[in-house]
Design an enzyme around this catalytic site. Structure first.
Site, PDB file in Angstrom:
ATOM      1  N   LYS A  70       0.654  -1.161  -0.058  1.00  0.00           N
ATOM      2  CA  LYS A  70      -0.025   0.124   0.093  1.00  0.00           C
ATOM      3  C   LYS A  70       0.858   1.367   0.086  1.00  0.00           C
ATOM      4  CE  LYS A  70      -4.087  -1.689   2.048  1.00  0.00           C
ATOM      5  NZ  LYS A  70      -5.247  -1.507   3.049  1.00  0.00           N
ATOM      6  N   ASP A 106     -10.348   2.695   1.454  1.00  0.00           N
ATOM      7  CA  ASP A 106     -10.327   2.273   2.811  1.00  0.00           C
ATOM      8  C   ASP A 106     -10.868   2.995   3.819  1.00  0.00           C
ATOM      9  OD1 ASP A 106      -9.286  -0.478   2.372  1.00  0.00           O
ATOM     10  OD2 ASP A 106      -7.075   0.225   2.665  1.00  0.00           O
TER      11      ASP A 106
END
Length: 276
Positions: A70, A106
């Site tokens: 990420k 997210d």
């Protein structure tokens, strides 16, 4: 697959356990979109670099990014949107005619998951386990709505660095690190968010004392030992399936410019509901 098939998928390692394939492919079939969602394992940074280079084709429309890439994928991208820049982590990759743009679903996906189960979070004390990409998204999502966030991570250096960044961006919220979670004084209405892989193999991560009038959220997809322990003392709990669904829905909408069929995706995910 045909030459016209659009390609999406999941990048990370390990990813065999993921439920993303079932959800996205069910949505694509339901909407009759000529695309496929694939497993794109990348054990090493070199694998990630090679795969990212291959993405600069018209067939590729996007991908989800998970552990451990990420943050490491960011230098390989052409652009970041505002949310990904602020969080410092990317979980969604979009290709605009070969221009690779990093985004993050997210944060919004997490808040939507809380809302789905009527979990109140505004002005509640927050305790976060972890300081990686998921924890970054969760803390950035909650910081504008709460007054205090405490972070525990095995690497205190990472936790302290995250706190420094958060303090700069959200001066109205108090941020602290915690060396030993067992000494933390759990207040009523505390929300504990577990953002690490611990629990996938039956482990229980170090955590604050659990009390009945709190909420425990574990981002893993199963009934982890931590969630079971919280349920035994009467705490509210939520596993990671709701967040998985809502962050996936956002990614899908970015790739295909349409609203995804949430009911179809939820049925494909088929979680055992764990909010209580």
């Amino acid at each position: 697959m045909t030459p016209q098939t659009q390609i999406t998928g999941l990048i990370g390692h390990p990813i065999a356990h993921s439920k993303s394939y079932a959800m996205h492919n069910a949505a694509l079939q339901n909407l009759k979109i000529p695309a496929v969602y694939l497993s794109l394992p990348c054990p090493t940074p070199k694998d990630l670099q090679n795969l990212t280079s291959a993405f600069r084709t018209h067939a590729f429309v996007g991908a989800n990014i998970t552990t451990p890439h990420k943050k490491t994928i960011i230098p390989l991208l052409d652009q970041l949107d505002g949310t990904a820049q602020r969080i410092g982590a990317v979980n969604t990759l979009c290709s605009n005619n070969g221009i690779l743009v990093g985004k993050n679903s997210d944060a919004e996906g997490f808040l939507n998951a809380l809302k789905e189960d009527n979990i109140e979070y505004k002005n509640h004390p927050i305790f976060v386990i972890g300081a990686g990409g998921a924890a970054r998204a969760i803390t950035h999502a909650l910081a504008p709505h709460v007054t205090s966030i405490t972070i525990y991570n095995r690497s205190m250096a990472r936790a302290k660095q995250l706190v420094i960044e958060l303090r700069e961006q959200y001066p109205e919220c108090t941020f602290d690190t915690c060396i030993d979670p067992t000494t933390y004084c759990t207040e009523p209405d505390t929300i504990l968010v577990q953002c690490t892989p611990l629990g996938r193999k039956g482990e229980i991560p170090p955590h604050p004392p659990l009390i009945a009038n709190m909420t425990v959220v574990d981002l893993l997809y199963t009934q982890t030992p931590l969630l079971q322990k919280a349920q035994q003392i009467g705490a509210k709990t939520q596993d990671g399936n709701a967040m998985l669904l809502h962050q996936a829905a956002l990614s899908f909408s970015w790739w295909f410019s349409c609203s995804p069929p949430l009911t179809i995706m939820r049925e494909a995910n088929n979680p055992i509901r764990s909010f209580s």
